[in-house]
Scaffold this active site. Structure first.
Site, PDB file in Angstrom:
ATOM      1  N   SER A  64      -6.326  -1.029  11.155  1.00 24.60           N
ATOM      2  CA  SER A  64      -6.995  -1.838  10.321  1.00 24.60           C
ATOM      3  C   SER A  64      -8.267  -2.087  10.992  1.00 24.60           C
ATOM      4  O   SER A  64      -8.449  -1.963  12.350  1.00 24.60           O
ATOM      5  CB  SER A  64      -6.241  -3.186  10.392  1.00 24.60           C
ATOM      6  OG  SER A  64      -6.904  -4.463  10.189  1.00 24.60           O
ATOM      7  N   LYS A  87      -3.275  -2.778  16.543  1.00 24.98           N
ATOM      8  CA  LYS A  87      -4.136  -1.692  15.913  1.00 24.98           C
ATOM      9  C   LYS A  87      -5.105  -1.252  16.831  1.00 24.98           C
ATOM     10  O   LYS A  87      -5.471   0.123  16.849  1.00 24.98           O
ATOM     11  CB  LYS A  87      -4.706  -2.281  14.802  1.00 24.98           C
ATOM     12  CG  LYS A  87      -3.697  -2.994  13.552  1.00 24.98           C
ATOM     13  CD  LYS A  87      -3.030  -1.888  12.839  1.00 24.98           C
ATOM     14  CE  LYS A  87      -2.170  -2.262  11.871  1.00 24.98           C
ATOM     15  NZ  LYS A  87      -1.317  -1.366  11.193  1.00 24.98           N
ATOM     16  N   THR A  91      -1.541  -7.567  -1.255  1.00 30.66           N
ATOM     17  CA  THR A  91      -0.272  -7.405  -0.837  1.00 30.66           C
ATOM     18  C   THR A  91       0.253  -8.460  -0.235  1.00 30.66           C
ATOM     19  O   THR A  91      -0.293  -9.309   0.032  1.00 30.66           O
ATOM     20  CB  THR A  91      -0.145  -6.225   0.064  1.00 30.66           C
ATOM     21  OG1 THR A  91      -0.666  -6.546   1.461  1.00 30.66           O
ATOM     22  CG2 THR A  91      -0.911  -5.012  -0.348  1.00 30.66           C
ATOM     23  N   TYR A 119      -1.629  -8.975  16.321  1.00 36.27           N
ATOM     24  CA  TYR A 119      -1.907  -7.636  15.135  1.00 36.27           C
ATOM     25  C   TYR A 119      -3.195  -6.951  15.609  1.00 36.27           C
ATOM     26  O   TYR A 119      -3.015  -5.802  15.639  1.00 36.27           O
ATOM     27  CB  TYR A 119      -2.429  -8.535  14.113  1.00 36.27           C
ATOM     28  CG  TYR A 119      -2.498  -7.542  12.772  1.00 36.27           C
ATOM     29  CD1 TYR A 119      -1.545  -6.605  12.321  1.00 36.27           C
ATOM     30  CD2 TYR A 119      -3.709  -7.629  12.341  1.00 36.27           C
ATOM     31  CE1 TYR A 119      -1.869  -5.578  11.221  1.00 36.27           C
ATOM     32  CE2 TYR A 119      -4.118  -6.539  11.127  1.00 36.27           C
ATOM     33  CZ  TYR A 119      -2.919  -5.730  10.579  1.00 36.27           C
ATOM     34  OH  TYR A 119      -3.164  -4.849   9.782  1.00 36.27           O
ATOM     35  N   ASP A 160      14.121   2.718   9.432  1.00 34.41           N
ATOM     36  CA  ASP A 160      13.226   1.686  10.064  1.00 34.41           C
ATOM     37  C   ASP A 160      12.458   2.514  11.151  1.00 34.41           C
ATOM     38  O   ASP A 160      12.937   3.174  12.020  1.00 34.41           O
ATOM     39  CB  ASP A 160      14.294   0.536  10.754  1.00 34.41           C
ATOM     40  CG  ASP A 160      13.518  -0.333  11.409  1.00 34.41           C
ATOM     41  OD1 ASP A 160      12.576  -0.085  12.176  1.00 34.41           O
ATOM     42  OD2 ASP A 160      14.087  -1.646  11.318  1.00 34.41           O
ATOM     43  N   ILE A 171       0.877  -1.220   0.010  1.00 37.31           N
ATOM     44  CA  ILE A 171       0.052   0.004   0.044  1.00 37.31           C
ATOM     45  C   ILE A 171       0.875   1.225   0.123  1.00 37.31           C
ATOM     46  O   ILE A 171       0.547   2.213  -0.610  1.00 37.31           O
ATOM     47  CB  ILE A 171      -0.931   0.075   1.299  1.00 37.31           C
ATOM     48  CG1 ILE A 171      -1.801  -1.072   1.176  1.00 37.31           C
ATOM     49  CG2 ILE A 171      -1.843   1.243   1.355  1.00 37.31           C
ATOM     50  CD1 ILE A 171      -2.567  -1.562   2.433  1.00 37.31           C
ATOM     51  N   VAL A 178      -6.299  -5.780   1.150  1.00 40.32           N
ATOM     52  CA  VAL A 178      -5.684  -5.433  -0.074  1.00 40.32           C
ATOM     53  C   VAL A 178      -4.862  -6.655  -0.594  1.00 40.32           C
ATOM     54  O   VAL A 178      -4.117  -7.283   0.430  1.00 40.32           O
ATOM     55  CB  VAL A 178      -4.911  -4.414   0.297  1.00 40.32           C
ATOM     56  CG1 VAL A 178      -4.474  -3.624  -1.015  1.00 40.32           C
ATOM     57  CG2 VAL A 178      -5.851  -3.198   0.846  1.00 40.32           C
TER      58      VAL A 178
HETATM   59  N1  NAP Z   1      -3.091  -5.610   3.017  1.00 41.03           N
HETATM   60  C1  NAP Z   1      -4.257  -5.354   3.844  1.00 41.03           C
HETATM   61  O1  NAP Z   1      -5.366  -6.243   3.490  1.00 41.03           O
HETATM   62  C2  NAP Z   1      -4.237  -4.579   5.033  1.00 41.03           C
HETATM   63  C3  NAP Z   1      -5.374  -4.437   5.773  1.00 41.03           C
HETATM   64  C4  NAP Z   1      -5.775  -3.696   6.665  1.00 41.03           C
HETATM   65  C5  NAP Z   1      -4.652  -2.976   7.210  1.00 41.03           C
HETATM   66  N2  NAP Z   1      -3.221  -3.145   6.488  1.00 41.03           N
HETATM   67  C6  NAP Z   1      -2.269  -2.154   6.948  1.00 41.03           C
HETATM   68  O2  NAP Z   1      -1.724  -1.466   5.980  1.00 41.03           O
HETATM   69  C7  NAP Z   1      -0.327  -1.339   6.281  1.00 41.03           C
HETATM   70  C8  NAP Z   1       0.563  -1.577   4.948  1.00 41.03           C
HETATM   71  O3  NAP Z   1       0.222  -3.081   4.794  1.00 41.03           O
HETATM   72  P1  NAP Z   1       0.702  -3.863   3.428  1.00 41.03           P
HETATM   73  O4  NAP Z   1      -0.657  -4.604   3.028  1.00 41.03           O
HETATM   74  O5  NAP Z   1       1.118  -2.775   2.405  1.00 41.03           O
HETATM   75  O6  NAP Z   1       1.715  -4.687   3.877  1.00 41.03           O
HETATM   76  P2  NAP Z   1       3.234  -5.290   3.323  1.00 41.03           P
HETATM   77  O7  NAP Z   1       3.023  -5.409   1.845  1.00 41.03           O
HETATM   78  O8  NAP Z   1       3.335  -6.348   4.071  1.00 41.03           O
HETATM   79  O9  NAP Z   1       4.040  -4.057   3.356  1.00 41.03           O
HETATM   80  C9  NAP Z   1       4.741  -3.449   4.795  1.00 41.03           C
HETATM   81  C10 NAP Z   1       5.304  -2.461   4.613  1.00 41.03           C
HETATM   82  O10 NAP Z   1       5.872  -2.075   5.969  1.00 41.03           O
HETATM   83  C11 NAP Z   1       7.290  -2.037   6.164  1.00 41.03           C
HETATM   84  N3  NAP Z   1       7.786  -2.359   7.519  1.00 41.03           N
HETATM   85  C12 NAP Z   1       7.616  -3.331   8.230  1.00 41.03           C
HETATM   86  N4  NAP Z   1       8.005  -3.091   9.265  1.00 41.03           N
HETATM   87  C13 NAP Z   1       8.820  -1.916   9.462  1.00 41.03           C
HETATM   88  C14 NAP Z   1       9.772  -1.227  10.057  1.00 41.03           C
HETATM   89  N5  NAP Z   1       9.977  -1.552  11.473  1.00 41.03           N
HETATM   90  N6  NAP Z   1      10.168   0.029   9.669  1.00 41.03           N
HETATM   91  C15 NAP Z   1       9.728   0.226   8.446  1.00 41.03           C
HETATM   92  N7  NAP Z   1       8.953  -0.279   7.552  1.00 41.03           N
HETATM   93  C16 NAP Z   1       8.319  -1.510   7.803  1.00 41.03           C
HETATM   94  C17 NAP Z   1       7.632  -3.118   5.081  1.00 41.03           C
HETATM   95  O11 NAP Z   1       8.981  -2.560   4.679  1.00 41.03           O
HETATM   96  P3  NAP Z   1      10.119  -3.958   4.371  1.00 41.03           P
HETATM   97  O12 NAP Z   1       9.793  -4.368   2.968  1.00 41.03           O
HETATM   98  O13 NAP Z   1      11.254  -3.635   4.677  1.00 41.03           O
HETATM   99  O14 NAP Z   1       9.681  -5.150   5.347  1.00 41.03           O
HETATM  100  C18 NAP Z   1       6.724  -2.678   3.941  1.00 41.03           C
HETATM  101  O15 NAP Z   1       7.170  -1.636   3.094  1.00 41.03           O
HETATM  102  C19 NAP Z   1       0.362  -1.918   7.435  1.00 41.03           C
HETATM  103  O16 NAP Z   1       0.040  -0.842   8.395  1.00 41.03           O
HETATM  104  C20 NAP Z   1      -0.988  -2.951   7.710  1.00 41.03           C
HETATM  105  O17 NAP Z   1      -1.232  -3.328   8.821  1.00 41.03           O
HETATM  106  C21 NAP Z   1      -3.227  -3.802   5.578  1.00 41.03           C
END
Ligand code: NAP
Length: 227
Positions: free
Chosen positions: A134, A153, A184, A149, A54, A13, A182
């Site tokens: 979330s 949140k 991802t 998780y 980070d 995202i 999403v």
């Molecule tokens: N996907 C869904 O369905 C969904 C639903 C509800 C909420 N969310 C929320 O949306 C946000 C993005 O999720 P996503 O689906 O895009 O997840 P993702 O594809 O797993 O990507 C997670 C991102 O967070 C970064 N990250 C993790 N730990 C970190 C840290 N300590 N410092 C800096 N960066 C860090 C990762 O970097 P690296 O590549 O270095 O690991 C990556 O860029 C999250 O907060 C997640 O909880 C997602």
């Protein structure tokens, strides 16, 4: 011109939010843990400045807040984890390490990011602080599983509620936004929407955010969610 800061901008995202805002002509400060490996992010056209961050490295957060001197209209704390990989997150089995690490990233890292760049938001025209949360953090909507998780949140939602009440008087809007389910790495291949749809919806909701003593807990589609 709008300036946006996004964490976790190298994939999922965060990457699509970066692409969206850069495509709209905004200046984007795109933060990720390992810029040398962020090939897709590096390929985005426009005014995109990539920074190493980070969000659990508090020293680095302080440094970056000094390195970026310009006002930031929209600060988006997006980086997050589902928990430690392949661990059972039932109430009975979730490990203390998993609870601690998930809270460290999703709660502390998110709050510290928003606080580090609060002075930049204060100096800006836009004045918006956004946490990507979330629906799984909703107590009203909760069931079992994903304990680390969900807890992270829920705690984040409370921090954002406090931020909204505290910052309303300064004209700062606070958004606590659910991006949808999403497709991802975190959401998996069966999610309902693409990262592009999520980013577009989130940006629209962010555009409409207003200062309020209640944080907005809203999905990417604009639907208000129960706390
Ligand atoms: N996907 C869904 O369905 C969904 C639903 C509800 C909420 N969310 C929320 O949306 C946000 C993005 O999720 P996503 O689906 O895009 O997840 P993702 O594809 O797993 O990507 C997670 C991102 O967070 C970064 N990250 C993790 N730990 C970190 C840290 N300590 N410092 C800096 N960066 C860090 C990762 O970097 P690296 O590549 O270095 O690991 C990556 O860029 C999250 O907060 C997640 O909880 C997602």
């Amino acid at each position: 011109m709008t300036t946006v800061l996004i964490t976790g901008a190298n994939r999922g995202i965060g990457l699509e939010l970066t692409r969206h805002y850069a495509g709209e002509g905004a200046t984007v400060h795109a933060c990720c843990r390992t810029p040398s490996e962020a090939r897709e992010l590096s390929g985005i056209a426009g005014s995109v400045h990539i920074h190493q961050l980070d969000t659990t490295d508090h020293g680095r957060l302080g440094e970056l807040a000094k390195e970026i001197s310009e006002p930031i209209d929209i600060v988006i704390a997006n980086a997050g984890i589902y928990g430690l990989p392949d661990e059972d997150q039932s109430f009975e089995k979730v490990s203390a390490e998993n609870l601690s690490r998930t809270l460290e990233v999703n709660l502390t890292g998110t709050v510290e990011t928003l606080r580090a760049f609060l002075p930049h938001a204060r100096r800006s025209e836009g004045k918006k602080l956004v946490a990507i949360t979330s629906k799984m953090g909703s107590i009203a909507d909760a069931s079992q599983g994903a304990v680390a998780y969900r807890v992270s949140k829920t705690a984040l939602n409370m921090a954002m509620t406090c931020a909204a009440a505290e910052l309303k008087g300064e004209g700062i809007a606070v958004g606590t936004l659910h991006p949808g389910w999403v497709r991802t790495d975190m959401g998996g291949p069966n999610g309902n929407i693409s990262p592009e749809e999520s980013a577009k919806g989130l940006a629209k909701v962010i555009e409409g955010l207003k200062p309020s003593d209640k944080a907005t807990f809203t999905s990417f589609s604009g639907e208000d969610l129960p706390w």
